[in-house]
Write a protein that holds these residues in place. Sequence first.
Motif, mmCIF file in Angstrom:
data_model
loop_
_atom_site.group_PDB
_atom_site.id
_atom_site.type_symbol
_atom_site.label_atom_id
_atom_site.label_comp_id
_atom_site.label_asym_id
_atom_site.label_seq_id
_atom_site.Cartn_x
_atom_site.Cartn_y
_atom_site.Cartn_z
ATOM 1 N N LYS A 98 0.726 -1.274 -0.239
ATOM 2 C CA LYS A 98 -0.082 -0.076 0.219
ATOM 3 C C LYS A 98 0.595 1.139 -0.011
ATOM 4 N N PRO A 99 0.413 2.374 -0.472
ATOM 5 C CA PRO A 99 1.141 3.585 -0.765
ATOM 6 C C PRO A 99 1.541 4.123 0.681
ATOM 7 N N SER A 100 0.386 4.054 1.491
ATOM 8 C CA SER A 100 0.500 4.526 2.750
ATOM 9 C C SER A 100 1.642 4.134 3.482
ATOM 10 N N GLU A 101 2.021 2.944 3.231
ATOM 11 C CA GLU A 101 3.104 2.082 3.977
ATOM 12 C C GLU A 101 4.340 2.663 3.576
ATOM 13 N N ILE A 102 4.528 3.110 2.321
ATOM 14 C CA ILE A 102 5.604 3.668 1.676
ATOM 15 C C ILE A 102 5.995 5.006 2.399
ATOM 16 N N LEU A 103 4.853 5.760 2.555
ATOM 17 C CA LEU A 103 5.026 7.010 2.999
ATOM 18 C C LEU A 103 5.348 6.937 4.514
ATOM 19 N N PHE A 104 4.807 6.022 5.421
ATOM 20 C CA PHE A 104 5.268 5.989 6.742
ATOM 21 C C PHE A 104 6.657 5.502 6.611
ATOM 22 N N LYS A 105 7.166 4.833 5.961
ATOM 23 C CA LYS A 105 8.592 4.217 5.679
ATOM 24 C C LYS A 105 9.619 5.495 5.596
ATOM 25 N N SER A 106 9.118 6.510 5.001
ATOM 26 C CA SER A 106 9.779 7.685 4.642
ATOM 27 C C SER A 106 10.082 8.654 5.765
ATOM 28 N N ILE A 107 9.402 8.246 6.851
ATOM 29 C CA ILE A 107 9.354 9.453 7.677
ATOM 30 C C ILE A 107 10.194 8.507 9.028
ATOM 31 N N SER A 108 11.792 8.872 8.857
ATOM 32 C CA SER A 108 12.554 8.359 9.927
ATOM 33 C C SER A 108 12.708 9.298 11.080
ATOM 34 N N GLN A 254 5.681 18.308 -11.104
ATOM 35 C CA GLN A 254 6.099 19.589 -10.188
ATOM 36 C C GLN A 254 6.249 19.337 -8.911
ATOM 37 N N TYR A 255 5.894 18.303 -8.098
ATOM 38 C CA TYR A 255 6.274 18.096 -6.838
ATOM 39 C C TYR A 255 7.053 17.068 -6.443
ATOM 40 N N HIS A 256 7.735 16.374 -7.601
ATOM 41 C CA HIS A 256 8.806 15.327 -7.253
ATOM 42 C C HIS A 256 8.045 14.045 -6.496
ATOM 43 N N LEU A 257 7.111 13.760 -6.938
ATOM 44 C CA LEU A 257 6.526 12.562 -6.434
ATOM 45 C C LEU A 257 6.694 11.241 -7.285
ATOM 46 N N ASP A 258 6.406 10.140 -6.540
ATOM 47 C CA ASP A 258 6.481 8.872 -7.439
ATOM 48 C C ASP A 258 5.301 8.585 -8.075
ATOM 49 N N MET A 259 5.249 8.558 -9.253
ATOM 50 C CA MET A 259 3.975 8.357 -10.068
ATOM 51 C C MET A 259 3.299 6.982 -9.591
ATOM 52 N N THR A 260 4.141 5.915 -9.651
ATOM 53 C CA THR A 260 3.522 4.578 -9.428
ATOM 54 C C THR A 260 2.883 4.549 -7.685
ATOM 55 N N ASN A 261 3.462 5.060 -6.942
ATOM 56 C CA ASN A 261 2.839 4.991 -5.612
ATOM 57 C C ASN A 261 1.632 6.123 -5.637
ATOM 58 N N VAL A 262 1.560 7.111 -6.284
ATOM 59 C CA VAL A 262 0.411 8.206 -6.381
ATOM 60 C C VAL A 262 -0.802 7.365 -6.988
ATOM 61 N N LEU A 263 -0.632 6.494 -8.083
ATOM 62 C CA LEU A 263 -1.652 5.882 -8.860
ATOM 63 C C LEU A 263 -2.241 4.596 -7.818
ATOM 64 N N LYS A 264 -1.412 4.240 -6.970
ATOM 65 C CA LYS A 264 -2.001 3.281 -5.932
ATOM 66 C C LYS A 264 -3.226 3.975 -5.244
#
Length: 269
Positions: A98-108, A254-264
């Motif tokens: 899930k994309p939310s999991e990727i978000l949480f893992k980026s918050i070190s 524009q905001y440097h996001l990962d398109m693959t994760n955003v589509l999820k």
Amino acid sequence: MRARLLVFPIKGRNWCFSRSVDKTTIPTTSSSTAPLTLKDLWKKIISSTGSLQNNAEIVVDFASDKMNTAWENLEKAPEGTVKSRVHGVGLKLLSRVKPSEILFKSISKDVTRVDITYPASFHPRIVRRRLRLVALRGSIVHRRYFYASLTLLPFSCALSVLPLPNVPFFWVLFRVYSHWRALQGSERLLALVSDCSWSRSSLISEKTGINFGNTTTSQVPWDLQPSEELGKLLVGIKEDDGLSNCALSKICLQYHLDMTNVLKYKTSL
């Protein structure tokens, strides 16, 4: 360290919560800091004067380094080999994360402040409330799945007697690591965007010694940044179909996001 988060509706009730990828500000973790062998790992734990939490971080870093090395070896394997097929299976499994999991893992643990960019037409209180609910839900879900994956680890380890690569063991081991990181990140994000004084007092930077226990507006660990430009990109959003891939591509660029994760986020329930 500051983390820039982008929050916007993407389809119906689905909102996107993603972190901007900036390689110049995100520090790279050197594998040399992790123990190389089990003997080195044991020596580092014994010599460590930290808490149980710090020892757990040492073990997680060791496992992460080993999994990254194994994944790189699978990625370099020639096509048609067993390792190449295992790598293909791994890619399919990773696409289901899930994309939310990727978000949480980026918050070190190094993140001490979040800059929240959102459409200017939205009320900032609603935006922060949605982000807080996502972090709270993530802390509950990933704690539950962390213990569940930890329980499955001995059973998957028993499959090592088979003459084939023990894919279930390495997948369960990865899920243990991933849920642990997501749990730590979701709890930290929740503390960063909460109003409670107890959550701010826990955000003490080891490098700068900054304490967020003060409740003054200038020291809150979040910065809400309404964006007129982001709002313009959301004008063509449809209730059923959501944002078009063209609009999402512009936002990601524009905001440097990962398109693959955003589509999820668009297809998630």
